[in-house]
Scaffold this active site. Structure first.
Site, PDB file in Angstrom:
ATOM      1  CG  LEU A  22      34.735  29.893 -66.772  1.00  0.00           C
ATOM      2  CD1 LEU A  22      34.958  30.750 -65.528  1.00  0.00           C
ATOM      3  CD2 LEU A  22      33.278  30.022 -67.246  1.00  0.00           C
ATOM      4  CE1 TYR A 150      40.029  32.291 -53.883  1.00  0.00           C
ATOM      5  CE2 TYR A 150      37.895  31.190 -53.949  1.00  0.00           C
ATOM      6  CZ  TYR A 150      39.233  31.253 -54.307  1.00  0.00           C
ATOM      7  OH  TYR A 150      39.769  30.255 -55.084  1.00  0.00           O
ATOM      8  N   GLY A 192      31.575  33.830 -59.531  1.00  0.00           N
ATOM      9  CA  GLY A 192      31.194  32.850 -58.512  1.00  0.00           C
ATOM     10  C   GLY A 192      31.252  31.488 -59.173  1.00  0.00           C
TER      11      GLY A 192
END
Ligand code: HXC
Length: 282
Positions: A22, A150, A192
């Site tokens: 990423l 999370y 995610g």
């Protein structure tokens, strides 16, 4: 997509962990939107490759290797190396991360520390180093941190990462208020599952990607370019009034399932342990 070559043309953005995954996707996206880009990390070869991809496409980029986010002196030195090449850094992306899947009773103090020192301490060292420079220069910098859903739900089997990412989110919200005085904006993205080599090698048990996809309401994983577009928006002046925010990009996953890895609790624990051992490569 949708951005032009002047969307970020006033920016010089430093991305930690910019050698792959990423981080690289964001570097390429920012450069296409006109930013000068600095990719930093520990290993030289992947960083060099990111820079080559950007310069071959007509963008401007530089790298600094040996940039260990856990070490404040290395961060300070690396930022100076970059500023000598590209001029003042105007934006930071805290992207470098470490993670592993493990039953928490099997994690040593050093294992906990390995993750927290990269994710939480590393994000603090980079934010603090650049924040101090920006405050001194009167520059309204911007910080984007990559967290995860999370960070607020917690997650079984990734406790060090959950603790560290929650800390990064708390830092983001705290400093959004404290440093608004200086015009500095801080935001976060909560991705995610995005199939990148580093994360999937550590986090996707072999043969379980179809089950993981099926649990996502949009029934697919994210595409790195989709995350890069969101990051471009948050780093740009289009988001000038957005600060202290975390934007989720997960196909609806956390709303449907809560804890990312909580689903593993439905399997016998010995089986889970055997699979985690296999991923670790012991
Ligand atoms: C239990 C483990 C372990 C495992 C390492 N350790 N792997 N414990 N289960 N699977 C313990 C070791 O035993 C050791 O403790 C301590 O951690 C340090 O391990 P080292 O290998 O010496 O550390 P180091 O070389 O610094 O490696 C750090 C690392 C490694 C984080 C463990 O995986 C790494 O460099 N990863 C970088 C890439 C990465 O993880 N990317 C994924 C990020 S994705 P002892 O006591 O034995 O010395 C992400 C996204 C989350 O964060 C969101 C998903 C939706």
């Amino acid at each position: 997509m949708g951005f032009t070559a002047d969307t970020l043309d006033a920016e010089t953005i430093l991305i930690t962990g910019g050698g792959g995954g990423l981080g690289r996707a964001m570097a390429i996206g920012f450069a296409a939107a006109g930013a000068k880009v600095a990719v930093v990390g520990r290993r030289e070869d992947p960083l060099k490759e990111t820079v080559a991809l950007i310069t071959e496409a007509g963008g401007t980029a530089a790298y600094s290797a040996g940039f260990d986010v856990r070490d404040p002196a290395a961060v300070e030195a690396g930022v100076t190396v970059i500023e000598d090449q590209l001029g003042p850094v105007t934006g930071l992306v805290n992207n470098a991360a470490g993670n592993f899947l493990a039953c928490t009773e099997d994690i040593s103090p050093n294992g906990f520390n390995a993750i927290v020192s990269i994710v939480l301490h590393g994000s603090f060292h980079c934010t603090s180093t650049l924040g101090k420079r920006w405050i001194e220069r009167g520059h309204a910098g911007r910080v984007l941190s990559i967290v995860t859903t999370y960070a607020w739900t917690g997650s079984a089997f990734v406790v060090p990462s959950a603790c560290a990412k929650a800390g990064v989110l708390a830092m983001t919200r705290s400093l959004a208020v404290e440093w608004a005085e200086y015009g500095i904006r801080l935001n976060a993205i909560a991705p995610g599952p995005f199939p990148t080599k580093g994360a999937f090698a550590k986090l996707m048990p072999p043969g379980m990607d179809e089950e993981a996809k099926a649990a996502i309401p949009l029934k697919r994983f994210g595409k790195p370019d989709e995350l890069a577009d969101l990051a471009t928006y948050l780093m740009s002046d289009m988001a000038a009034y957005v600060t202290g925010e975390v934007v989720t990009i997960d196909g609806g996953e956390w709303l449907a399932n809560g804890q990312e890895f909580g689903r593993f609790t439905k399997y016998p624990r010995d089986n889970v342990k055997a699979i985690l051992k296999q991923i670790r490569g012991d």
